[in-house]
Design a protein around this motif. Structure first.
Motif, PDB file in Angstrom:
ATOM      1  N   VAL A  60      11.836  -1.547  -2.440  1.00 31.86           N
ATOM      2  CA  VAL A  60      12.075  -2.751  -1.801  1.00 31.86           C
ATOM      3  C   VAL A  60      13.288  -2.555  -0.836  1.00 31.86           C
ATOM      4  CG1 VAL A  60      12.105  -5.298  -1.883  1.00 31.86           C
ATOM      5  CG2 VAL A  60      10.646  -3.979  -3.495  1.00 31.86           C
ATOM      6  N   ALA A  61      13.058  -2.443   0.415  1.00 27.84           N
ATOM      7  CA  ALA A  61      14.414  -2.392   1.157  1.00 27.84           C
ATOM      8  C   ALA A  61      13.920  -2.804   2.564  1.00 27.84           C
ATOM      9  CB  ALA A  61      14.975  -1.100   1.007  1.00 27.84           C
ATOM     10  N   GLY A  62      14.927  -3.243   3.316  1.00 27.26           N
ATOM     11  CA  GLY A  62      14.614  -3.663   4.616  1.00 27.26           C
ATOM     12  C   GLY A  62      14.206  -4.910   4.736  1.00 27.26           C
ATOM     13  N   THR A  63      13.877  -5.198   6.220  1.00 27.36           N
ATOM     14  CA  THR A  63      13.282  -6.770   6.342  1.00 27.36           C
ATOM     15  C   THR A  63      11.957  -6.708   7.200  1.00 27.36           C
ATOM     16  OG1 THR A  63      15.520  -7.680   6.509  1.00 27.36           O
ATOM     17  CG2 THR A  63      13.570  -8.922   7.550  1.00 27.36           C
ATOM     18  N   GLY A  64      11.869  -5.978   8.515  1.00 30.87           N
ATOM     19  CA  GLY A  64      10.881  -5.958   9.200  1.00 30.87           C
ATOM     20  C   GLY A  64       9.768  -4.895   8.610  1.00 30.87           C
ATOM     21  N   SER A  65      10.196  -4.004   7.815  1.00 25.80           N
ATOM     22  CA  SER A  65       9.339  -2.928   7.347  1.00 25.80           C
ATOM     23  C   SER A  65       8.737  -3.360   6.068  1.00 25.80           C
ATOM     24  CB  SER A  65       9.968  -1.658   7.122  1.00 25.80           C
ATOM     25  OG  SER A  65      10.964  -1.731   6.229  1.00 25.80           O
ATOM     26  N   LEU A  66       9.232  -4.583   5.454  1.00 29.02           N
ATOM     27  CA  LEU A  66       8.526  -4.838   4.032  1.00 29.02           C
ATOM     28  C   LEU A  66       7.099  -5.240   4.306  1.00 29.02           C
ATOM     29  CD1 LEU A  66      10.928  -7.619   2.891  1.00 29.02           C
ATOM     30  CD2 LEU A  66      10.753  -5.470   1.833  1.00 29.02           C
ATOM     31  N   GLY A  67       6.226  -4.609   3.358  1.00 26.84           N
ATOM     32  CA  GLY A  67       4.832  -4.719   3.573  1.00 26.84           C
ATOM     33  C   GLY A  67       4.311  -3.172   3.600  1.00 26.84           C
ATOM     34  N   MET A  68       5.125  -2.215   4.043  1.00 29.67           N
ATOM     35  CA  MET A  68       4.869  -0.736   4.272  1.00 29.67           C
ATOM     36  C   MET A  68       4.988  -0.160   2.675  1.00 29.67           C
ATOM     37  SD  MET A  68       3.744  -1.048   7.185  1.00 29.67           S
ATOM     38  CE  MET A  68       3.539   0.739   8.133  1.00 29.67           C
TER      39      MET A  68
ATOM     40  N   LEU B 269      18.365  11.795  -4.609  1.00 28.32           N
ATOM     41  CA  LEU B 269      17.425  10.803  -4.433  1.00 28.32           C
ATOM     42  C   LEU B 269      16.783  11.100  -2.982  1.00 28.32           C
ATOM     43  CD1 LEU B 269      19.404   7.686  -5.731  1.00 28.32           C
ATOM     44  CD2 LEU B 269      17.176   8.527  -6.674  1.00 28.32           C
ATOM     45  N   PHE B 270      15.409  10.715  -2.850  1.00 24.62           N
ATOM     46  CA  PHE B 270      14.639  10.986  -1.664  1.00 24.62           C
ATOM     47  C   PHE B 270      13.893   9.406  -1.483  1.00 24.62           C
ATOM     48  CE2 PHE B 270      15.359  15.190  -2.504  1.00 24.62           C
ATOM     49  CZ  PHE B 270      15.454  15.927  -1.246  1.00 24.62           C
ATOM     50  N   ASP B 271      13.707   9.151  -0.082  1.00 29.98           N
ATOM     51  CA  ASP B 271      12.926   8.051   0.265  1.00 29.98           C
ATOM     52  C   ASP B 271      11.729   8.345   0.971  1.00 29.98           C
ATOM     53  OD1 ASP B 271      13.054   5.013   0.937  1.00 29.98           O
ATOM     54  OD2 ASP B 271      12.825   5.911   2.787  1.00 29.98           O
ATOM     55  N   MET B 272      10.518   8.105   0.660  1.00 34.82           N
ATOM     56  CA  MET B 272       9.362   8.188   1.576  1.00 34.82           C
ATOM     57  C   MET B 272       8.817   6.791   1.905  1.00 34.82           C
ATOM     58  SD  MET B 272       7.242  11.224  -0.668  1.00 34.82           S
ATOM     59  CE  MET B 272       6.288  10.230  -1.706  1.00 34.82           C
ATOM     60  N   LYS B 273       8.889   6.760   3.189  1.00 32.04           N
ATOM     61  CA  LYS B 273       8.650   5.412   3.952  1.00 32.04           C
ATOM     62  C   LYS B 273       7.361   5.443   4.801  1.00 32.04           C
ATOM     63  CE  LYS B 273      11.012   1.783   6.490  1.00 32.04           C
ATOM     64  NZ  LYS B 273      12.362   1.620   7.307  1.00 32.04           N
ATOM     65  N   GLU B 274       6.372   4.566   4.541  1.00 32.20           N
ATOM     66  CA  GLU B 274       5.103   4.583   5.616  1.00 32.20           C
ATOM     67  C   GLU B 274       5.696   4.382   6.639  1.00 32.20           C
ATOM     68  OE1 GLU B 274       0.885   2.122   5.674  1.00 32.20           O
ATOM     69  OE2 GLU B 274       2.355   1.750   3.940  1.00 32.20           O
ATOM     70  N   GLN B 275       5.040   4.674   7.784  1.00 34.79           N
ATOM     71  CA  GLN B 275       5.184   4.505   9.134  1.00 34.79           C
ATOM     72  C   GLN B 275       3.809   4.107   9.854  1.00 34.79           C
ATOM     73  OE1 GLN B 275       8.282   4.436  10.316  1.00 34.79           O
ATOM     74  NE2 GLN B 275       9.042   5.447   8.535  1.00 34.79           N
ATOM     75  N   GLY B 276       4.184   3.096  10.691  1.00 31.99           N
ATOM     76  CA  GLY B 276       2.689   2.488  11.504  1.00 31.99           C
ATOM     77  C   GLY B 276       2.995   2.426  13.006  1.00 31.99           C
TER      78      GLY B 276
ATOM     79  N   GLN C 129       1.452  11.329  15.705  1.00 30.59           N
ATOM     80  CA  GLN C 129       1.261  10.483  14.208  1.00 30.59           C
ATOM     81  C   GLN C 129       2.533   9.827  14.029  1.00 30.59           C
ATOM     82  OE1 GLN C 129      -1.543  10.369  12.087  1.00 30.59           O
ATOM     83  NE2 GLN C 129      -2.633  11.289  13.852  1.00 30.59           N
ATOM     84  N   PRO C 130       2.303   8.365  13.287  1.00 34.06           N
ATOM     85  CA  PRO C 130       3.411   7.675  12.997  1.00 34.06           C
ATOM     86  C   PRO C 130       4.817   8.289  12.607  1.00 34.06           C
ATOM     87  CG  PRO C 130       1.475   6.847  12.435  1.00 34.06           C
ATOM     88  CD  PRO C 130       1.091   8.028  12.583  1.00 34.06           C
ATOM     89  N   ALA C 131       4.673   9.138  11.525  1.00 32.86           N
ATOM     90  CA  ALA C 131       5.960   9.761  10.989  1.00 32.86           C
ATOM     91  C   ALA C 131       6.500  10.795  11.945  1.00 32.86           C
ATOM     92  CB  ALA C 131       5.763  10.290   9.601  1.00 32.86           C
ATOM     93  N   GLU C 132       5.565  11.598  12.549  1.00 29.03           N
ATOM     94  CA  GLU C 132       5.616  12.527  13.441  1.00 29.03           C
ATOM     95  C   GLU C 132       6.545  11.993  14.559  1.00 29.03           C
ATOM     96  OE1 GLU C 132       5.851  15.763  12.911  1.00 29.03           O
ATOM     97  OE2 GLU C 132       4.550  15.859  11.254  1.00 29.03           O
ATOM     98  N   ARG C 133       6.155  10.833  15.007  1.00 35.30           N
ATOM     99  CA  ARG C 133       6.794  10.148  16.311  1.00 35.30           C
ATOM    100  C   ARG C 133       8.264   9.675  15.738  1.00 35.30           C
ATOM    101  NH1 ARG C 133       7.544   5.032  15.875  1.00 35.30           N
ATOM    102  NH2 ARG C 133       5.785   4.600  14.199  1.00 35.30           N
ATOM    103  N   VAL C 134       8.369   9.178  14.611  1.00 34.26           N
ATOM    104  CA  VAL C 134       9.936   8.907  14.095  1.00 34.26           C
ATOM    105  C   VAL C 134      10.873  10.095  14.102  1.00 34.26           C
ATOM    106  CG1 VAL C 134      11.180   7.745  12.460  1.00 34.26           C
ATOM    107  CG2 VAL C 134       8.918   6.455  13.011  1.00 34.26           C
ATOM    108  N   LEU C 135      10.269  11.105  13.518  1.00 36.02           N
ATOM    109  CA  LEU C 135      10.936  12.278  13.295  1.00 36.02           C
ATOM    110  C   LEU C 135      11.440  12.836  14.839  1.00 36.02           C
ATOM    111  CD1 LEU C 135      12.240  14.409  11.423  1.00 36.02           C
ATOM    112  CD2 LEU C 135      10.006  15.428  11.485  1.00 36.02           C
TER     113      LEU C 135
ATOM    114  N   GLY D  52      -2.640  10.030   1.270  1.00 38.60           N
ATOM    115  CA  GLY D  52      -3.908   9.514   1.561  1.00 38.60           C
ATOM    116  C   GLY D  52      -3.861   9.369   3.301  1.00 38.60           C
ATOM    117  N   GLY D  53      -4.251   8.254   3.658  1.00 40.69           N
ATOM    118  CA  GLY D  53      -4.248   8.075   5.193  1.00 40.69           C
ATOM    119  C   GLY D  53      -3.107   7.337   5.806  1.00 40.69           C
ATOM    120  N   ARG D  54      -1.996   7.422   4.787  1.00 40.32           N
ATOM    121  CA  ARG D  54      -0.661   7.007   5.363  1.00 40.32           C
ATOM    122  C   ARG D  54       0.261   8.060   5.691  1.00 40.32           C
ATOM    123  NH1 ARG D  54      -1.328   4.032   0.183  1.00 40.32           N
ATOM    124  NH2 ARG D  54      -1.518   1.879   0.405  1.00 40.32           N
TER     125      ARG D  54
END
Length: 391
Positions: free
Chosen positions: A235-243, A261-268, A282-288, A308-310
């Motif tokens: 649980v971290a962030g504000t706008g991204s809560l729910g991902m 420690l690593f962080d894996m974060k769903e992107q939309g 794709q969302p994560a490729e876009r962010v990278l 999965g589909g995320r």
């Protein structure tokens, strides 16, 4: 008059949060509480609302030249210290640190949101005329960054932060997020880490293994260093809560105090898509792609994977990650930091440009500031309506 009304915007934000957090309803009160803190906190958690208002009120955004990778959710608190790749353990960079809403679009989107956040932040400690002057200075500094002017030296608060975090050790990060037990360390369950459902935990292990396999051989850690010791919902962030966000503890250098420690974060879909359309990547490729384009030295071991589909962005967490607490800054320090952040934003836009353009003229910046003034007022009114609706 700007539309929709503050009351309608507040209600639409609450409805949007309910939809986004439908998978994790227990996080809804947490997000509401974070957004209730201040008008700036409300802006942070409501990027789609910002672009909804722009879509309904196109006159707020003048057609300024310049296009390329933008952060999409650029505001004063989306800058911070981080460990870049390709450097020794003591090197720390400072710059934009959140590209979840990144897209290829007009630089003016970022500049307008950054100026709006400046007005909201400055009004808590500065008189109105001084807050306006600060927003003007921010846009002047942004123009300097766009033109290729040397980035100014970090101001005192940023310099002190960099000096302070450079000496932090990996063990400090482990002690903050994990606890020791008979079987070694595990992520500390509580407000920030929850157990994952077993099917998601198994899928997350596979997703992390796929990320490791995607790292270029010359950069890939030894196999024994990336053996997964524990995973948890983060649980971290504000706008991204729910991902979906998964923290991964791996063996690292071995032993109870050697973990990484690593962080894996769903992107939309990024918020600017309301005006720009859905990106092709794709969302994560876009962010990278965005952080590699905009940052002189991107974070170390940033990559992507799928669960999965995320689409998930993966990065290694470092004890150096931190930011200046603007709420505690004196008026003079706040002004120095804001001008520095404006220059960093302009330099990032110049690096990520797809369409070159000259730095905006003073008249063009004045038109942008007019839009920021209107948006700051609307966000403050919507924030007050949000407080009433969530009281």
């Amino acid at each position: 008059m700007i539309s929709p009304s503050p009351q309608l915007l507040a209600r639409s934000q609450i409805a949007r949060d309910r939809r986004q957090l439908a998978r994790y309803p227990r996080l809804l009160p947490h997000k509401i509480e974070r957004m209730q803190a201040s008008p700036l906190a409300f802006l942070r958690g409501a990027a789609p609302l910002f672009y909804t208002v722009l879509k309904e009120n196109r006159a707020l955004l003048p057609p300024l030249p310049g296009r390329g990778w933008i952060a999409g959710d650029l505001h004063l608190e989306n800058f911070g210290a981080f460990r870049p790749g390709g450097f020794d353990a003591d090197h720390v960079a400072y710059g934009p640190n959140d590209f979840d809403d990144a897209a290829v679009g007009p630089w003016a989107f970022d500049a307008l949101r950054l100026a709006t956040s400046t007005l909201l932040a400055a009004r808590s400690s500065l008189a109105g005329p001084r807050a306006l002057k600060l927003a003007e200075a921010l846009l002047d500094a942004h123009a300097g960054g766009l033109s290729g002017a040397p980035t100014p030296a970090p101001p005192r608060l940023v310099r002190e932060l960099l000096e302070r975090v450079a000496g932090r050790k990996r063990l400090e990060l482990l002690d903050r997020f994990t606890e020791k037990g008979k079987g070694g360390r595990r992520l500390r369950r509580g407000p920030h880490f929850h157990d994952l459902p077993r099917p998601i935990e198994a899928a997350a292990r596979k997703a992390f293994a796929a990320y490791v396999a995607s790292i270029p051989p010359d950069d890939r850690p030894p196999a024994e260093a990336v053996v997964v010791e524990d995973l948890a919902f983060r649980v971290a962030g504000t706008g991204s809560l729910g991902m979906l966000r998964v923290a991964v503890l791996v063996a690292g250098k071995g032993g109870p105090d050697g973990g990484w420690l690593f962080d894996m974060k769903e992107q939309g879909t990024p918020s600017p898509a309301l005006l720009l359309g859905r990106p092709a990547l794709q969302p994560a490729e876009r962010v990278l792609a965005a952080l590699r384009a905009c940052l002189e030295h991107p974070p170390r071991l940033a990559g992507t994977t799928r669960l999965g589909g995320r689409s998930l962005l993966v990065r290694r967490l470092a004890p150096q990650e931190d930011r200046v607490d603007l709420a505690k800054a004196s008026p003079a320090d706040l002004e120095e930091v804001v001008i520095f952040l404006g220059a960093l934003a302009g330099a990032a836009h110049r690096r990520g440009a797809t369409t070159r353009a000259a730095a905006w003229t003073r008249a063009q910046r004045a038109r942008l500031l007019d839009g920021a003034i209107a948006l700051a007022g609307l966000h403050e009114a919507t924030y007050l309506s949000f407080l009433r609706e969530t009281a």
